[in-house]
Design an enzyme around this catalytic site. Structure first.
Site, PDB file in Angstrom:
ATOM      1  NE  ARG A  61      -4.113  23.240  -7.713  1.00 39.76           N
ATOM      2  CZ  ARG A  61      -4.365  24.478  -7.296  1.00 39.76           C
ATOM      3  NH1 ARG A  61      -5.160  24.687  -6.253  1.00 39.76           N
ATOM      4  NH2 ARG A  61      -3.844  25.519  -7.899  1.00 39.76           N
ATOM      5  CE1 TYR A 113      -0.673  -1.053   0.960  1.00 38.45           C
ATOM      6  CE2 TYR A 113      -0.241   1.255   1.401  1.00 38.45           C
ATOM      7  CZ  TYR A 113      -0.210   0.183   0.547  1.00 38.45           C
ATOM      8  OH  TYR A 113       0.285   0.327  -0.720  1.00 38.45           O
ATOM      9  CG  ASP A 186      -7.418   1.671   4.734  1.00 40.37           C
ATOM     10  OD1 ASP A 186      -8.210   1.173   3.916  1.00 40.37           O
ATOM     11  OD2 ASP A 186      -6.232   1.955   4.457  1.00 40.37           O
ATOM     12  CE  LYS A 211      -4.297  -1.409  -3.407  1.00 39.05           C
ATOM     13  NZ  LYS A 211      -4.009  -1.099  -2.022  1.00 39.05           N
TER      14      LYS A 211
HETATM   15  C1  LIG Z   1      -3.224  -0.097  -1.308  1.00 37.81           C
HETATM   16  C2  LIG Z   1      -3.637   0.363   0.017  1.00 37.81           C
HETATM   17  C3  LIG Z   1      -3.429   1.686   0.433  1.00 37.81           C
HETATM   18  C4  LIG Z   1      -2.706   2.694  -0.437  1.00 37.81           C
HETATM   19  O1  LIG Z   1      -3.403   2.990  -1.584  1.00 37.81           O
HETATM   20  P1  LIG Z   1      -2.730   3.489  -2.956  1.00 37.81           P
HETATM   21  O2  LIG Z   1      -3.881   3.642  -3.863  1.00 37.81           O
HETATM   22  O3  LIG Z   1      -1.742   2.434  -3.378  1.00 37.81           O
HETATM   23  O4  LIG Z   1      -2.026   4.766  -2.668  1.00 37.81           O
HETATM   24  C5  LIG Z   1      -3.889   2.060   1.678  1.00 37.81           C
HETATM   25  N1  LIG Z   1      -4.494   1.178   2.504  1.00 37.81           N
HETATM   26  C6  LIG Z   1      -4.687  -0.104   2.147  1.00 37.81           C
HETATM   27  C7  LIG Z   1      -5.344  -1.036   3.114  1.00 37.81           C
HETATM   28  C8  LIG Z   1      -4.261  -0.559   0.903  1.00 37.81           C
HETATM   29  O5  LIG Z   1      -4.456  -1.845   0.567  1.00 37.81           O
END
Ligand SMILES: *Cc1c(COP(=O)(O)O)cnc(C)c1O
Length: 394
Positions: A61, A113, A186, A211
């Protein structure tokens, strides 16, 4: 097929050296067997060499060589100095908010998001921090708000979801600098191949590596990368304390996917640019949202701060288009949430990704029932266009 020769020219990303560094990240480090690809270390615990002395790792961890190899890769990709690889994008975002104190103010993009919006709302309600939303695409308003409120953290998503609104990172960063506010971006929607917020003046960059970075829709993961050593250590401390770190297996998968990021991104952006122009010419499409279109609201800023225009586009269809029928006729666009994988997906934000918002909030955010968001994959462009054509003509 129409030839958009001028718009199809790939932007000059100067990606060459970054591509090479990424592809070769962590290779040839194995001294035990000379493995070329970094090994996957699954052990939860590590032997102490002798009583009272611990080696580089003691418990997984807290630290793990496979996760560390991923962190090094991600820090390099975002030109940062410190980073944490987390078990999801939301874990990364939570980790950043965890460093704030109850009276601290977060000034956030109004277009966030859904999961981030839900987290901020709840933290605000529980008095764990204070939140104020602002349209960060309006640089003048944002500058005034930063000056007036002196927030601890300014939190931006650009391009935004699902209307691909563009915030000028450099302009916001300058005002954050004056107010001593931290700027976090982000960068999930473009990935580091399309935008490097830290080089534009941001302090922190966040990712859902689920993503584009992993890029194959088979891992949930996240990352925070920053420039400040103190913040980096604080984030790593909380990640260990709360157990938010990425599993070694997921880290290994993510590194495998990330090596092809630049190659994939070129095809995503190329396909999306072509389809955006083509859709813009179709009478069934009332409006196409894509930062690469010259008529897109943030096009000029996108052109200046981005290295490509990304693989996501949204379309508002004409009132006579049967949206449900259209999505059911599509063969190469799977009806699903998420984005950034090699495969093309289509989502209906009003009933899927943004279902938590009510009608009034949808209206305010400009998300109509006739809006579809496309995550354009790396399939052959003519297959994707032919598929859209047959689905529209039916
Ligand atoms: C999908 C997404 C998140 C969250 O990510 P997870 O891996 O699903 O927890 C945060 N910000 C954006 C812009 C996203 O597309």
């Amino acid at each position: 097929m129409t030839n958009f020769a001028t718009t199809l020219d790939l932007p000059t990303t100067n990606a060459g050296p970054r591509t090479t560094t990424l592809v070769r990240s962590g290779l040839n480090d194995d001294t035990q067997y000379n493995a070329v690809i970094p090994p996957l270390h699954l052990s939860a615990t590590y032997r102490f060499p002798s009583f009272g002395t611990k080696g580089q790792y003691d418990y997984a961890r807290s630290g793990n060589p496979t996760r560390d190899a991923l962190i090094e890769m991600l820090v390099g990709l975002e030109s940062g100095t410190h980073g944490v690889a987390t078990c999801s994008g939301m874990a990364a975002i939570h980790l950043l908010f965890q460093t704030l104190k109850p009276n601290d103010l977060v000034l956030a993009s109004s277009d966030l998001y859904g999961g981030t919006h839900r987290l901020l709302e709840r933290l605000g309600q529980d008095s764990r921090l204070r939140v104020l939303y602002i349209d960060t695409t309006d640089s003048t308003k944002t500058a005034a708000a930063i000056e007036e409120h002196q927030p601890q953290l300014v939190y931006v998503e650009t391009p935004s979801n699902p209307l691909l609104k563009i915030t000028d990172i450099q302009a916001v960063a300058e005002h954050c600098n004056k107010a001593k506010s931290l700027l976090a971006v982000d960068n999930t929607f473009l990935s580091p191949s399309g935008q490097q917020p830290l080089l534009l003046g941001a302090d922190v960059v966040l990712h859902s590596t689920t993503k584009y970075i992993n890029g194959h829709s088979d891992v949930i993961g996240g990352a925070v990368v920053c420039k400040d050593a103190g913040l980096g250590e604080n984030l790593a401390w909380w990640a260990n304390c709360l157990g938010l770190s990425a599993s070694p297996f997921d880290a290994h998968q993510t590194m495998r996917g990330a090596r092809t990021l630049f190659a994939r991104s070129n095809v995503h952006a190329h396909n999306a640019m072509h389809l955006a122009h083509w859709l813009d010419d179709q009478s069934a499409c009332s409006r196409v949202y894509y930062p690469g279109l010259p008529n897109h609201a943030g096009h000029d800023i996108a052109q200046a701060q981005q290295l490509h225009f990304g693989g996501i586009l949204s379309v508002e269809f004409a009132p006579d288009v049967d949206i449900a029928g259209l999505t059911s006729r599509l063969r190469c666009f799977t009806l699903a949430e998420s984005l950034g994988g090699v495969e093309s997906l289509v989502a209906h934000p009003a009933s899927m990704t943004h279902a938590a918002m009510d009608f009034e909030q949808h209206k305010q955010a400009g998300i109509s029932d006739r809006l579809l968001r496309f995550s354009v994959g790396i399939e052959a462009l003519d297959c994707l266009q032919a598929d859209l054509q047959q689905a529209l003509n039916d």
